[in-house]
Design an enzyme around this catalytic site. Structure first.
Site, PDB file in Angstrom:
ATOM      1  N   SER A 185      -1.251   1.339  -7.422  1.00 31.93           N
ATOM      2  CA  SER A 185      -2.143  -0.243  -7.414  1.00 31.93           C
ATOM      3  C   SER A 185      -2.282  -0.455  -8.783  1.00 31.93           C
ATOM      4  CB  SER A 185      -3.111  -0.557  -6.326  1.00 31.93           C
ATOM      5  OG  SER A 185      -4.065   0.675  -6.667  1.00 31.93           O
ATOM      6  N   HIS A 213       0.834  -2.831  -1.125  1.00 26.50           N
ATOM      7  CA  HIS A 213       1.853  -3.655  -2.403  1.00 26.50           C
ATOM      8  C   HIS A 213       3.391  -3.324  -2.425  1.00 26.50           C
ATOM      9  CE1 HIS A 213      -2.150  -3.482  -5.169  1.00 26.50           C
ATOM     10  NE2 HIS A 213      -2.142  -2.563  -4.469  1.00 26.50           N
ATOM     11  N   LYS A 245      -2.196  -9.379  -0.050  1.00 30.83           N
ATOM     12  CA  LYS A 245      -1.946  -9.709  -1.221  1.00 30.83           C
ATOM     13  C   LYS A 245      -0.618 -10.571  -1.649  1.00 30.83           C
ATOM     14  CE  LYS A 245      -3.937  -5.673  -3.193  1.00 30.83           C
ATOM     15  NZ  LYS A 245      -5.097  -4.188  -2.838  1.00 30.83           N
TER      16      LYS A 245
HETATM   17  C1  LIG Z   1      -6.513  -3.734  -2.558  1.00 30.56           C
HETATM   18  C2  LIG Z   1      -6.077  -2.144  -1.614  1.00 30.56           C
HETATM   19  C3  LIG Z   1      -5.961  -1.997  -0.669  1.00 30.56           C
HETATM   20  C4  LIG Z   1      -8.035  -2.090  -0.403  1.00 30.56           C
HETATM   21  O1  LIG Z   1      -7.391  -3.642   0.743  1.00 30.56           O
HETATM   22  P1  LIG Z   1      -8.451  -5.054   0.877  1.00 30.56           P
HETATM   23  O2  LIG Z   1      -7.676  -5.862   2.283  1.00 30.56           O
HETATM   24  O3  LIG Z   1      -8.196  -6.121  -0.152  1.00 30.56           O
HETATM   25  O4  LIG Z   1      -9.789  -4.435   1.369  1.00 30.56           O
HETATM   26  C5  LIG Z   1      -6.332  -0.551  -0.226  1.00 30.56           C
HETATM   27  N1  LIG Z   1      -5.154  -0.010  -0.874  1.00 30.56           N
HETATM   28  C6  LIG Z   1      -4.177  -0.393  -1.801  1.00 30.56           C
HETATM   29  C7  LIG Z   1      -3.512   0.656  -1.757  1.00 30.56           C
HETATM   30  C8  LIG Z   1      -4.953  -1.356  -2.708  1.00 30.56           C
HETATM   31  O5  LIG Z   1      -3.898  -2.178  -3.597  1.00 30.56           O
END
Ligand SMILES: *Cc1c(COP(=O)(O)O)cnc(C)c1O
Length: 397
Positions: A185, A213, A245
């Site tokens: 991330s 991602h 995302k």
């Molecule tokens: C954003 C993210 C999460 C958390 O997801 P949310 O729905 O925002 O709580 C978990 N793992 C990774 C790798 C992320 O980038």
């Protein structure tokens, strides 16, 4: 002997916050007054943003908005309870089916956030005495999940498969799970998924990939980094990804064999004891899945913008990372330098966040630039022009 006075917990918290402030590490909330694609209005100014995770530009798509409105009109806003009471609606079921089909898994299960999905999976699968092996740069919620589960957590140096192998071999009798981000991330690079899958098969460890991602961006029809690596459910039985995302919504899911999903429904506490996401949101996410599958042009446009950025940044001599994803970090080292760079970009009308410890290791502060299919080539050029004006330290300099 008189007992020592209790510490005042709020005072202690205030001291911790002050220490963080003194170290240039204080986090600040910024209120966005209006969003218009990549343009964000804040403090009365209109800034071009390079920090959202809306990689495919779907967050404001008319089909998502229409689906949300339609189901809100018919069903209202709240799901009114947890999935296991009366919160599991037809919209959730339809989305779960579509997600399972898209990722090539037997079943899928929705969670209200990705953070909760990872806590739920790790807590349901791992017991005290088990081993959980993870990449050092995994998302915070994977690390938290292993700790909450009471497993022995071992973290290997970033993408170091040999080190992961040593950690697994060190405790050959324990139940073992290896978890990695698919695309990291804060760094944007991809995990060595094929090598890790082979290692897990060899060591009898369960392999889990968090593809927050990668889903929507990588792989055939956007099926994600696990699909791009040619790995099936047998090799990656635990696949997690988010809807917040590339899909432009909110929420998350876990996909895998029926035995996994059935077990999560029974034992994943962050699934059982929380309100189901609003059904209108599930309908919007289903519209997003359809668009992400069908509209290859979004991935192609994103790839062109990434290539344009990397080419331009290389010409400026900027210290680019190994990432070919939408996440393009510019490493600046110390937190102060990252903050100064972000402020200077804001003066030029761009919104980019400085990422500082403890989100990244000490000395690895950076600007985390993200690109989106909602951007245009002229936006990337504007970013490059602004970066040129900053006179950042050159690569290897
Ligand atoms: C954003 C993210 C999460 C958390 O997801 P949310 O729905 O925002 O709580 C978990 N793992 C990774 C790798 C992320 O980038």
């Amino acid at each position: 002997m008189a007992a020592a006075p209790r510490p005042d917990l709020l005072d202690r918290l205030a001291v911790q916050t002050a220490i963080r402030d003194g170290a240039q590490l204080l986090r600040r909330l910024r209120t966005i007054e209006h969003a218009d694609g990549p343009w964000l209005e804040t403090g009365g100014r209109r800034l071009l943003s390079f920090c959202s995770n809306d990689y495919l530009g779907l967050a404001q798509h008319p089909q998502l908005i229409a689906a949300l409105k339609r189901v809100a009109d018919d069903e209202g806003v709240g799901s009114t309870s947890a999935h296991l009471i009366c919160g599991h609606r037809a919209e959730h079921a339809a989305l779960e089916e579509a997600l399972a089909a898209w990722t090539g898994r037997e079943r899928a299960l929705l969670f209200s956030t990705g953070y909760m999905a990872n806590l739920g999976v790790l807590q349901a699968l791992l017991a005290r005495g088990d081993l959980c092996v993870q990449d050092k740069l995994n998302h915070a919620c994977l690390l938290d999940g292993a700790q909450l589960a009471g497993a022995a957590l071992k973290r290997y140096p970033h993408a170091d498969v040999a080190a992961a192998a040593r950690q697994l071999a060190g405790n050959g009798e324990a139940g073992a799970l290896l978890a990695t981000d698919g695309v990291f991330s804060m760094d944007g690079d991809s995990a060595p998924l094929r090598e890790l899958a082979a290692l897990c098969a060899h060591q009898g460890a369960t392999f889990m990939v968090d593809d927050a991602h990668g889903l929507g961006v990588l792989g055939e029809r956007g099926a994600g980094s696990v699909s791009a690596a040619g790995l099936a459910q047998r090799e990656v039985p635990v696949l997690m990804a988010t809807l917040g995302k590339a899909l432009g919504c909110a929420g998350a899911f876990v996909a895998g064999p029926a035995v996994l999903i059935d077990g999560l429904v029974q034992f994943a506490r962050p699934y059982v004891y929380t309100t189901a996401m609003p059904p209108a949101l599930a309908a919007a996410a289903l519209a997003a899945v359809r668009l992400a599958q069908a509209e290859d042009w979004r991935r192609q446009k994103l790839a062109l913008l990434i290539a344009r950025f990397r080419h331009g940044a290389a010409q400026l001599g900027l210290a680019l990372s190994a990432s070919t994803s939408a996440i393009q970090p510019l490493l600046l080292g110390d937190a102060r330098a990252a903050l100064d760079a972000a402020r200077a970009l804001e003066q030029q009308g761009l919104l980019v966040t400085a990422i500082r410890p403890p989100t990244v290791p000490a000395g690895r502060a950076r600007l985390r630039l993200t690109l989106s299919a909602a951007h245009e080539e002229s936006h990337v050029d504007r970013l490059l022009g602004a970066l040129e004006n900053l006179r950042l330290p050159a690569a290897g300099g």
